[in-house]
Write an enzyme that holds these catalytic residues in place. Sequence first.
Site, PDB file in Angstrom:
ATOM      1  N   THR A 182       0.874  -1.176   0.000  1.00 11.67           N
ATOM      2  CA  THR A 182       0.000   0.000   0.000  1.00 11.67           C
ATOM      3  C   THR A 182       0.905   1.218   0.000  1.00 11.67           C
ATOM      4  OG1 THR A 182      -1.779  -1.071   1.154  1.00 11.67           O
ATOM      5  CG2 THR A 182      -1.520   1.274   1.574  1.00 11.67           C
ATOM      6  N   GLY A 206     -11.037  -1.063   3.258  1.00 11.66           N
ATOM      7  CA  GLY A 206     -10.019  -0.865   4.288  1.00 11.66           C
ATOM      8  C   GLY A 206      -9.888   0.580   4.730  1.00 11.66           C
ATOM      9  N   THR A 257      -0.564   2.495   7.038  1.00  7.12           N
ATOM     10  CA  THR A 257      -0.593   1.242   6.281  1.00  7.12           C
ATOM     11  C   THR A 257      -0.579   0.070   7.247  1.00  7.12           C
ATOM     12  OG1 THR A 257       0.580  -0.167   4.712  1.00  7.12           O
ATOM     13  CG2 THR A 257       1.944   1.333   5.995  1.00  7.12           C
ATOM     14  N   GLY A 258      -1.340  -0.956   6.926  1.00  5.82           N
ATOM     15  CA  GLY A 258      -1.375  -2.124   7.798  1.00  5.82           C
ATOM     16  C   GLY A 258      -2.738  -2.773   7.772  1.00  5.82           C
ATOM     17  N   THR A 259      -3.033  -3.529   8.816  1.00  5.80           N
ATOM     18  CA  THR A 259      -4.297  -4.259   8.901  1.00  5.80           C
ATOM     19  C   THR A 259      -5.443  -3.258   8.986  1.00  5.80           C
ATOM     20  OG1 THR A 259      -2.991  -5.646  10.380  1.00  5.80           O
ATOM     21  CG2 THR A 259      -5.295  -6.267  10.064  1.00  5.80           C
ATOM     22  N   GLY A 260      -6.126  -3.051   7.878  1.00  9.44           N
ATOM     23  CA  GLY A 260      -7.102  -1.973   7.785  1.00  9.44           C
ATOM     24  C   GLY A 260      -8.159  -1.982   8.870  1.00  9.44           C
TER      25      GLY A 260
HETATM   26  N1  ASP Z   1      -4.366  -0.774   5.006  1.00  5.69           N
HETATM   27  C1  ASP Z   1      -4.589  -1.530   3.796  1.00  5.69           C
HETATM   28  C2  ASP Z   1      -5.961  -2.164   3.878  1.00  5.69           C
HETATM   29  O1  ASP Z   1      -6.322  -2.636   4.927  1.00  5.69           O
HETATM   30  C3  ASP Z   1      -3.580  -2.592   3.549  1.00  5.69           C
HETATM   31  C4  ASP Z   1      -2.140  -2.169   3.686  1.00  5.69           C
HETATM   32  O2  ASP Z   1      -1.848  -1.093   4.178  1.00  5.69           O
HETATM   33  O3  ASP Z   1      -1.249  -2.927   3.253  1.00  5.69           O
HETATM   34  O4  ASP Z   1      -6.634  -2.253   2.875  1.00  5.69           O
END
Ligand code: ASP
Length: 319
Positions: free
Chosen positions: A182, A212, A233-236
């Site tokens: 992302t 997300g 960025t991460g676990t949305g």
């Molecule tokens: N935050 C993004 C989502 O959950 C994924 C990511 O940041 O890699 O869609």
Amino acid sequence: MTRPALILHGGAGDIRRENISLELEVEMRSALRRAAAQAWNILVKGGAALDAVESAVCAMEDAPQFNAGRGSVLNAAGQFVMDASIMDGRNGAAGALASVLRLKNPICAARAVMESGKVVFMQGPSAEQFAAARGCELVDGSYFYTERRWNSWLKLRGAGDVRLDHSSPGQTADAGAEGHGTVGAVALDASGNLAAATSTGGMTNNLPGRIGDSAQNGAGTWARNGVCAVSCTGTGESFIRANAAHDLAARLEYGRQEPEAAGRAVLETVARYGGEGGLIALTAAGAPLLLCNSAGMYRAMPDADGRILTAIFADEQLS
Ligand code: ASP
């Protein structure tokens, strides 16, 4: 005049030295550098923070290395579904898009939504048409196909699993980076204006219909002049529950916390809600914040001489 500042991220996740090949590492660093140089060029010429973040994110959307635009991951239905959001710190103007399938550059479309002045958040085919009518390019779904993403998806589909783009099954070379990231950018321009932008292809093998944090101002993206600009960025799901980007701004503005303490507190909440990832932020004074609670986060920032520095692993200094 304010001294301009810029930070980019290319996603966070289980990115470890032992599961990323040297070849991919070099590829990711140069893709980050190219995007940062393009945006930095705008800022040093006196351009707007908003143009700089759009340009950086657009360049990363066009690069197949990142999970946004061209390099987006596939959802459980085998579709490339993208989310993006942008925010202008000058006036709190915001634009966001969810679940779009045909926009070449979702971040440009998010900006078009913002600049329409009519709405803030749109989704699906109507959003695509709305953006296309304002000059945003539509492409066929095959434009987003890359062999790497397809292979990652096949593995996860078999395992019935959903993963952050950088957290893939197995720990072979490039396992932690098969998905890539992302993308996001924050900028402060010479007029003291802040802006933030985030764009994603979501999480590999996620549920059709799932949206997300990258599509949500407050959760994934936030900017307010005098306070900060943030991209996450991460676990949305966890970033949404933590309202992470705005929580950082609130901690700085109302809580008067130091940026580092505020950022760590935000990521603690994300972790408490079962998530991992990272954030980049710039304060109104241009103080940079680059934090993650995962093994790595692709990131880049120009130094005082305009040299673009990069870092990947959590324990790595920018260089
Ligand atoms: N935050 C993004 C989502 O959950 C994924 C990511 O940041 O890699 O869609």
